[in-house]
Design a protein around this motif. Structure first.
Motif, PDB file in Angstrom:
ATOM      1  N   PHE A 107       9.622  98.149  32.572  1.00  0.00           N
ATOM      2  CA  PHE A 107      10.621  97.460  31.493  1.00  0.00           C
ATOM      3  C   PHE A 107      11.310  98.074  31.020  1.00  0.00           C
ATOM      4  N   GLY A 108      11.243  99.270  31.023  1.00  0.00           N
ATOM      5  CA  GLY A 108      12.106  99.843  29.768  1.00  0.00           C
ATOM      6  C   GLY A 108      11.666  99.760  28.528  1.00  0.00           C
ATOM      7  N   PHE A 109      10.305  99.752  28.053  1.00  0.00           N
ATOM      8  CA  PHE A 109      10.630  98.971  26.806  1.00  0.00           C
ATOM      9  C   PHE A 109       9.223 100.552  26.352  1.00  0.00           C
ATOM     10  N   GLU A 110      10.015 101.016  25.129  1.00  0.00           N
ATOM     11  CA  GLU A 110       9.068 101.426  23.930  1.00  0.00           C
ATOM     12  C   GLU A 110       8.132 101.177  23.235  1.00  0.00           C
ATOM     13  N   ALA A 111       6.989 101.349  24.001  1.00  0.00           N
ATOM     14  CA  ALA A 111       6.128 100.466  22.605  1.00  0.00           C
ATOM     15  C   ALA A 111       5.417 101.634  21.909  1.00  0.00           C
ATOM     16  N   MET A 112       5.024 101.455  20.333  1.00  0.00           N
ATOM     17  CA  MET A 112       4.398 101.839  19.595  1.00  0.00           C
ATOM     18  C   MET A 112       2.306 102.075  20.024  1.00  0.00           C
ATOM     19  N   ARG A 113       1.932 102.783  19.872  1.00  0.00           N
ATOM     20  CA  ARG A 113       0.606 102.922  19.634  1.00  0.00           C
ATOM     21  C   ARG A 113      -0.065 102.986  18.203  1.00  0.00           C
ATOM     22  N   SER A 114       0.889 103.040  17.551  1.00  0.00           N
ATOM     23  CA  SER A 114       0.403 103.379  15.418  1.00  0.00           C
ATOM     24  C   SER A 114       1.139 102.230  14.580  1.00  0.00           C
ATOM     25  N   PRO A 115      -0.074 101.224  13.701  1.00  0.00           N
ATOM     26  CA  PRO A 115       0.688 100.064  13.121  1.00  0.00           C
ATOM     27  C   PRO A 115       1.749 100.939  12.506  1.00  0.00           C
ATOM     28  N   LYS A 116       1.601 102.573  12.028  1.00  0.00           N
ATOM     29  CA  LYS A 116       3.122 102.850  10.776  1.00  0.00           C
ATOM     30  C   LYS A 116       3.888 103.982  11.997  1.00  0.00           C
ATOM     31  N   ASP A 117       3.579 103.011  13.387  1.00  0.00           N
ATOM     32  CA  ASP A 117       5.399 103.537  14.119  1.00  0.00           C
ATOM     33  C   ASP A 117       6.790 102.892  13.765  1.00  0.00           C
ATOM     34  N   THR A 120      -9.794  98.712  16.929  1.00  0.00           N
ATOM     35  CA  THR A 120      -9.228  99.096  15.986  1.00  0.00           C
ATOM     36  C   THR A 120      -8.473  98.466  15.430  1.00  0.00           C
ATOM     37  N   ALA A 121      -7.618  97.185  15.239  1.00  0.00           N
ATOM     38  CA  ALA A 121      -7.565  96.212  15.387  1.00  0.00           C
ATOM     39  C   ALA A 121      -7.863  94.951  14.435  1.00  0.00           C
ATOM     40  N   LYS A 122      -9.037  95.307  14.141  1.00  0.00           N
ATOM     41  CA  LYS A 122     -10.036  94.264  13.631  1.00  0.00           C
ATOM     42  C   LYS A 122     -10.814  94.674  12.883  1.00  0.00           C
ATOM     43  N   ARG A 123     -10.568  95.678  12.122  1.00  0.00           N
ATOM     44  CA  ARG A 123     -11.044  96.852  11.457  1.00  0.00           C
ATOM     45  C   ARG A 123     -10.254  96.983   9.793  1.00  0.00           C
ATOM     46  N   PRO A 124     -10.787  96.325   9.152  1.00  0.00           N
ATOM     47  CA  PRO A 124      -9.949  96.416   7.506  1.00  0.00           C
ATOM     48  C   PRO A 124      -9.614  98.107   7.278  1.00  0.00           C
ATOM     49  N   PRO A 125      -8.796  98.113   6.808  1.00  0.00           N
ATOM     50  CA  PRO A 125      -7.624  97.072   6.140  1.00  0.00           C
ATOM     51  C   PRO A 125      -6.571  96.642   7.438  1.00  0.00           C
ATOM     52  N   LEU A 126      -6.728  97.808   8.350  1.00  0.00           N
ATOM     53  CA  LEU A 126      -5.221  97.455   9.627  1.00  0.00           C
ATOM     54  C   LEU A 126      -5.664  95.212  10.097  1.00  0.00           C
ATOM     55  N   SER A 127      -6.851  95.052   9.594  1.00  0.00           N
ATOM     56  CA  SER A 127      -7.110  93.663   9.914  1.00  0.00           C
ATOM     57  C   SER A 127      -6.340  92.348   9.018  1.00  0.00           C
ATOM     58  N   THR A 128      -6.461  92.562   7.744  1.00  0.00           N
ATOM     59  CA  THR A 128      -5.860  92.072   7.238  1.00  0.00           C
ATOM     60  C   THR A 128      -4.203  92.336   7.181  1.00  0.00           C
ATOM     61  N   GLN A 129      -3.855  94.025   6.927  1.00  0.00           N
ATOM     62  CA  GLN A 129      -2.737  94.031   7.317  1.00  0.00           C
ATOM     63  C   GLN A 129      -1.868  93.438   8.623  1.00  0.00           C
ATOM     64  N   LEU A 130      -2.068  93.502   9.393  1.00  0.00           N
ATOM     65  CA  LEU A 130      -1.769  92.708  10.731  1.00  0.00           C
ATOM     66  C   LEU A 130      -1.652  91.655  10.459  1.00  0.00           C
ATOM     67  N   GLN A 131      -1.829  90.559   9.485  1.00  0.00           N
ATOM     68  CA  GLN A 131      -2.271  89.315   9.537  1.00  0.00           C
ATOM     69  C   GLN A 131      -1.105  88.970   8.058  1.00  0.00           C
ATOM     70  N   TYR A 132      -0.610  90.250   7.978  1.00  0.00           N
ATOM     71  CA  TYR A 132       0.275  89.569   6.770  1.00  0.00           C
ATOM     72  C   TYR A 132       1.851  89.455   8.118  1.00  0.00           C
ATOM     73  N   VAL A 133       1.962  89.899   8.677  1.00  0.00           N
ATOM     74  CA  VAL A 133       3.404  90.290   9.701  1.00  0.00           C
ATOM     75  C   VAL A 133       3.332  88.673   9.721  1.00  0.00           C
ATOM     76  N   GLU A 134       4.664  88.313  10.299  1.00  0.00           N
ATOM     77  CA  GLU A 134       5.005  87.177  10.869  1.00  0.00           C
ATOM     78  C   GLU A 134       5.420  87.305  12.541  1.00  0.00           C
ATOM     79  N   TRP A 135       4.672  87.156  13.444  1.00  0.00           N
ATOM     80  CA  TRP A 135       4.680  87.731  15.195  1.00  0.00           C
ATOM     81  C   TRP A 135       4.992  86.681  15.438  1.00  0.00           C
ATOM     82  N   ASP A 136       6.259  87.117  16.343  1.00  0.00           N
ATOM     83  CA  ASP A 136       7.399  86.727  17.340  1.00  0.00           C
ATOM     84  C   ASP A 136       5.557  86.360  19.115  1.00  0.00           C
TER      85      ASP A 136
END
Length: 525
Positions: A93-103, A114-130
């Motif tokens: 599809f020609g997409f460049e996908a990121m594998r780290s939330p810092k990217d 990885t995503a379900k463990r704090p603090p990342l789980s909390t950080q992900l819930q602050y993002v407005e995902w489309d």
């Protein structure tokens, strides 16, 4: 296909990738049209194993991106599939996908562990995902788990759940998944239960449930979409036990039978450890030894059995496989349920000059990626996997599979086969099923092979049958009752035939109430 392509704004961009690995089928394009146009990109993609749910998800991301509907996309997958997803999104599809939330980017592929463990789980819930996409979404079936809570807590406009088995055991699992995609769609669980559940495995008002599911689920099945995969060529591989192996098998099986009958006369008894021991015994002495050492109920007999098990250096199963692969070297995937059997087999193959590696649950994500690439690059290499490789992996570059031992649950066997018998497979798939003569393995294989015709079925039909059969108890428990509850050989065979006939009857008449396939209901031809 041309009419469907006209509905997809992403098609002018995607055409450039059709020569570099993106092969599309009509049912996949129809699924995308239906999900985007009718279901508002909030849906469960429940295609059978091997029909390309990843491709459909990539198409949906492409279409939503082309329509300007998504700028932030999160894809949550099992740890071992992160690299596979990133590579497919890039190549097809020609997409460049990121594998780290810092990217920095617009599309992330993260391990759900990885995503379900704090603090990342909390950080992900602050993002407005489309858009949020969850692969192997049947792991969300329990609303009390961290996986479920993570996904339920994400702020998102659109949600796609990918799973070949939206309901594995109970109808409440289906309620949990639908409630994620469209909260409140079924109303309260009590309302859902009263309206649709006869018992935890059996729906009532099946047509009404089917109609409701059609507004939230897309499920393609091989026999509906006309997809023809290369045939499965199944070979049964009988093994004659050595005298020491036969002595160990007979002595321990007799003891397990006696203990089983003793426990069945007691209240609140647990016979599952006996199932485990019998299956380990059928796999290899090395798999059995740790469990055998803990069985105090064997008394003085335990020490003699342990001594005998430890004396068997190379079981006949392993000797047969080493000889077979040594004579006909080609890329081979071997499945076993037990790490000890896996290690013993790998050591024997390497000592014979055969390249062999092991794949199991303790292998890190980076190591898994390296192992799969190692396996891909060598035409004579052997990958020995536990059930950790039974889901999610795409290994269609291999077409030979050996079942060193067989789970008593047919669904797990079909998941194994689905790793290589899937879209992209260009050769007939060779399946070799080992079994030791004169053991319960022979009885179980006869049931699976002759009655269920397991190895030529596909998972969509099989899961319907198993849900019906489970109403009278798990397959494992029923097999244990037949094999250890009877002494007369004719009676054992009669009851095994009876169980097999239940599968045949269920196959002839049952249809689980699932959403219509996309080609039937998309409105696009």
């Amino acid at each position: 296909m041309k009419k469907i392509e006209a509905w997809l704004q992403c098609w002018p961009t995607l055409k450039q990738y059709t020569g570099s690995g993106l092969a599309l089928h009509d049912y996949q394009l129809a699924s995308v049209v239906r999900v985007v146009h009718e279901l508002d990109a909030n849906a469960i993609l429940a295609d059978e194993v091997g029909l390309g749910k990843t491709i459909e998800a990539g198409l949906i991301v492409s279409e939503l991106k082309a329509r300007g509907m998504v700028d932030r996309v999160l894809i949550l997958v099992p740890a071992g599939l992160v690299t596979q997803w990133i590579e497919e999104l890039g190549k097809k599809f020609g997409f460049e996908a990121m594998r780290s939330p810092k990217d920095q980017g617009w599309l992330w592929v993260l391990s759900i562990d990885t995503a379900k463990r704090p603090p990342l789980s909390t950080q992900l819930q602050y993002v407005e995902w489309d858009l949020v996409v969850v692969d192997e979404a049947h792991h969300l079936k329990n609303a009390a788990t961290q996986n479920y809570q993570l996904v339920a807590g994400l702020r998102r406009k659109h949600l796609l759940l990918l799973t070949a088995t939206p309901m594995e055991n109970h109808l409440n699992e289906l309620y949990s998944l639908v409630n994620l995609v469209r909260p409140g769609y079924f109303g309260s669980y009590l309302k859902f239960y009263r309206q649709f559940i006869l018992d935890k495995h059996t729906p009532k008002n099946a047509q009404a449930l089917r109609n409701l599911l059609s507004q939230v689920m897309v499920r393609n099945q091989r026999h509906h979409v006309g997809l023809t995969l290369p045939p499965r060529e199944v070979s049964l591989w009988p093994i004659e036990l050595s005298s020491d192996e036969r002595e160990l098998y007979t002595s321990l099986t007799d003891a397990i039978k006696r203990e089983y009958r003793n426990r069945m006369g007691l209240a609140n008894t647990n016979v599952l450890p006996l199932i485990l021991m019998q299956r380990e015994l059928c796999s290899s002495p090395k798999a059995l030894i740790p469990t055998l050492a803990r069985q105090e109920w064997l008394g003085q007999e335990r020490d003699a059995l342990l001594l005998l098990a430890k004396s068997i250096e190379r079981p006949q199963k392993i000797s047969n496989i080493v000889e077979f692969i040594g004579q006909s070297r080609q890329r081979t995937l071997i499945f076993t349920e037990y790490r000890a059997s896996q290690d013993a087999l790998a050591e024997a193959l390497r000592s014979a000059g055969i390249e062999a590696e092991t794949f199991h649950g303790d292998v890190s994500a980076r190591q898994r990626d390296g192992l799969i690439e190692w396996f891909r690059q060598g035409e004579e290499r052997v990958l020995i996997s536990t059930e950790a490789g039974g889901q999610g992996l795409n290994l269609q570059f291999c077409h030979r599979l050996i079942n060193f031992d067989l789970p008593w649950n047919p669904m797990r066997i079909e998941q194994r086969i689905g790793r290589i018998h899937r879209i992209g497979q260009s050769h007939p798939v060779e399946i070799y099923n080992l079994f030791s003569l004169g053991t319960v393995e022979e009885d179980v294989l006869r049931l699976l092979h002759e009655k269920i015709d397991l190895f030529r079925r596909v998972i969509g039909e099989l899961d319907v049958i198993l849900r019906h059969i489970k109403r009278r108890g798990s397959i494992e428990q029923r097999l244990l009752d037949i094999l250890f509850g009877e002494d007369d050989r004719e009676q054992i065979e009669r009851r095994l035939d009876q169980l097999g006939n239940e599968f045949l009857a269920a196959s002839a008449r049952l249809r689980w109430p699932q959403a219509p396939d996309a080609s039937e209901d998309s409105g696009v031809r």
